[in-house]
Design a protein around this motif. Structure first.
Motif, PDB file in Angstrom:
ATOM      1  N   UNK A   1       0.845  -0.940   0.082  1.00 18.08           N
ATOM      2  CA  UNK A   1       0.055  -0.185  -0.160  1.00 18.08           C
ATOM      3  C   UNK A   1       0.878   1.077   0.154  1.00 18.08           C
ATOM      4  N   UNK A   2       1.945   1.250   0.871  1.00 17.83           N
ATOM      5  CA  UNK A   2       2.808   2.392   0.905  1.00 17.83           C
ATOM      6  C   UNK A   2       3.445   2.519  -0.510  1.00 17.83           C
ATOM      7  N   UNK A   3       3.969   1.475  -1.041  1.00 22.33           N
ATOM      8  CA  UNK A   3       4.617   1.683  -2.516  1.00 22.33           C
ATOM      9  C   UNK A   3       3.796   2.114  -3.364  1.00 22.33           C
ATOM     10  N   UNK A   4       2.455   1.677  -3.283  1.00 25.19           N
ATOM     11  CA  UNK A   4       1.475   2.097  -4.294  1.00 25.19           C
ATOM     12  C   UNK A   4       1.327   3.810  -4.358  1.00 25.19           C
ATOM     13  N   UNK A   5       0.900   4.146  -2.917  1.00 25.50           N
ATOM     14  CA  UNK A   5       0.701   5.531  -2.874  1.00 25.50           C
ATOM     15  C   UNK A   5       2.020   6.330  -3.016  1.00 25.50           C
ATOM     16  N   UNK A   6       3.152   5.745  -2.807  1.00 26.11           N
ATOM     17  CA  UNK A   6       4.170   6.798  -3.060  1.00 26.11           C
ATOM     18  C   UNK A   6       4.618   6.825  -4.726  1.00 26.11           C
ATOM     19  N   UNK A   7       4.722   5.688  -5.316  1.00 23.57           N
ATOM     20  CA  UNK A   7       5.177   5.496  -6.549  1.00 23.57           C
ATOM     21  C   UNK A   7       3.825   6.153  -7.582  1.00 23.57           C
ATOM     22  N   UNK A   8       2.775   5.753  -7.414  1.00 20.52           N
ATOM     23  CA  UNK A   8       1.720   6.096  -8.070  1.00 20.52           C
ATOM     24  C   UNK A   8       1.345   7.714  -8.005  1.00 20.52           C
ATOM     25  N   UNK A   9       1.639   8.178  -6.751  1.00 19.30           N
ATOM     26  CA  UNK A   9       1.295   9.444  -6.443  1.00 19.30           C
ATOM     27  C   UNK A   9       2.340  10.437  -7.104  1.00 19.30           C
ATOM     28  N   UNK A  10       3.760  10.042  -7.064  1.00 17.53           N
ATOM     29  CA  UNK A  10       4.835  10.540  -7.829  1.00 17.53           C
ATOM     30  C   UNK A  10       4.400  10.597  -9.222  1.00 17.53           C
ATOM     31  N   UNK A  11       3.919   9.493 -10.060  1.00 17.72           N
ATOM     32  CA  UNK A  11       3.672   9.501 -11.431  1.00 17.72           C
ATOM     33  C   UNK A  11       2.658  10.658 -11.702  1.00 17.72           C
ATOM     34  N   UNK A  12       1.422  10.552 -10.609  1.00 16.46           N
ATOM     35  CA  UNK A  12       0.338  11.576 -10.818  1.00 16.46           C
ATOM     36  C   UNK A  12       0.759  12.923 -10.448  1.00 16.46           C
ATOM     37  N   UNK A  13       1.686  13.340  -9.989  1.00 18.07           N
ATOM     38  CA  UNK A  13       2.064  14.762  -9.681  1.00 18.07           C
ATOM     39  C   UNK A  13       2.493  15.088 -11.079  1.00 18.07           C
ATOM     40  N   UNK A  14       3.241  14.311 -12.053  1.00 15.16           N
ATOM     41  CA  UNK A  14       3.919  14.773 -13.385  1.00 15.16           C
ATOM     42  C   UNK A  14       2.869  14.595 -14.656  1.00 15.16           C
ATOM     43  N   UNK A  15       1.904  13.493 -14.404  1.00 15.39           N
ATOM     44  CA  UNK A  15       1.170  13.282 -15.593  1.00 15.39           C
ATOM     45  C   UNK A  15      -0.610  13.477 -15.223  1.00 15.39           C
ATOM     46  N   UNK A  16      -1.042  13.523 -16.177  1.00 11.01           N
ATOM     47  CA  UNK A  16      -2.717  13.410 -15.834  1.00 11.01           C
ATOM     48  C   UNK A  16      -3.369  12.154 -15.296  1.00 11.01           C
ATOM     49  N   UNK A  17      -4.176  12.276 -14.472  1.00 14.39           N
ATOM     50  CA  UNK A  17      -4.587  11.057 -13.562  1.00 14.39           C
ATOM     51  C   UNK A  17      -5.135   9.816 -14.749  1.00 14.39           C
TER      52      UNK A  17
END
Length: 214
Positions: free
Chosen positions: A75-91
């Motif tokens: 869960x932590x990995x998903x939030x950190x990695x997907x969140x980092x991707x979503x900061x730079x790219x459209x949801x």
């Protein structure tokens, strides 16, 4: 409260995926203990399921984990990695990469495993029969997308370090075969997923380059 809603609005894909993981963990009671074998047998995926026509397991296995501490780590990995991707790219882009890399990885792993098994490989047999669950292929794919936002020198360094870590884990899994080959299955999938994510990121870079736009 207002700040919480703002975070949800900024990272909808991240929190929707995380919420699906939490719901899966609570229903299967794997948020406080290891995932029961009955759940793994009912919803887990192995390459053999494609031959049997159980392709729906590509999706049912997605939001479950091995449970206990590994649920919280995933869960932590998903939030950190997907969140980092979503900061730079459209949801929507991030969500499509997550699901697309997940499906493509499992299909590629299945073809590799079944081909090796057909040729009589012991490791191919393990890969073909090992049943697994989890969203790690999706978030490793998003890692490649998240690296798109880094300067080139840092991007290469982080990508190289991540690949090296996954190769070391894979070599360990090949040597010791923990969890009856399930870890081997996961480590091969992680390498495939990260490679796919980096490929998607490179294609994104090319599509956004001035030469392409001109």
């Amino acid at each position: 409260m207002k700040a919480s809603f703002q975070i949800l609005r900024q990272f909808p894909a991240t929190w929707l995926l995380a919420a699906a993981m939490i719901v899966g963990a609570v229903i299967s009671q794997s948020h406080y203990q290891e995932l029961a074998e009955t759940w793994l047998a009912a919803l887990g995926f192995s390459p053999q399921h494609l031959i049997k026509g159980d392709a729906h397991r590509l999706f049912t296995s997605l939001f479950l984990t091995a449970g206990g501490a590994r649920f919280y780590a995933s869960l932590l990995m998903l939030v950190l990695i997907v969140g980092a991707a979503e900061r730079r790219h459209p949801s929507l882009t991030v969500a499509l990469v997550f699901l697309g890399v997940h499906l493509t990885t499992l299909l590629a792993l299945s073809l590799l495993a079944l081909a090796m098994d057909w040729r009589g490989s012991y490791y191919g047999e393990l890969l073909a029969e090992a049943r697994d669950v989890g969203p790690s292929a999706g978030y490793y794919g998003c890692l490649g997308l998240a690296l798109h936002g880094l300067p080139q020198r840092y991007r290469s360094l982080v990508a190289g370090a991540a690949c090296l870590m996954l190769v070391i884990r894979l070599l360990y899994a090949i040597a010791f075969l923990p969890e009856e080959g399930r870890q081997l299955n996961a480590d091969v999938a992680h390498l495939i997923a990260l490679a796919l994510g980096l490929f998607v990121a490179a294609a994104w870079l090319r599509s956004r380059s001035p030469a392409t736009e001109a």
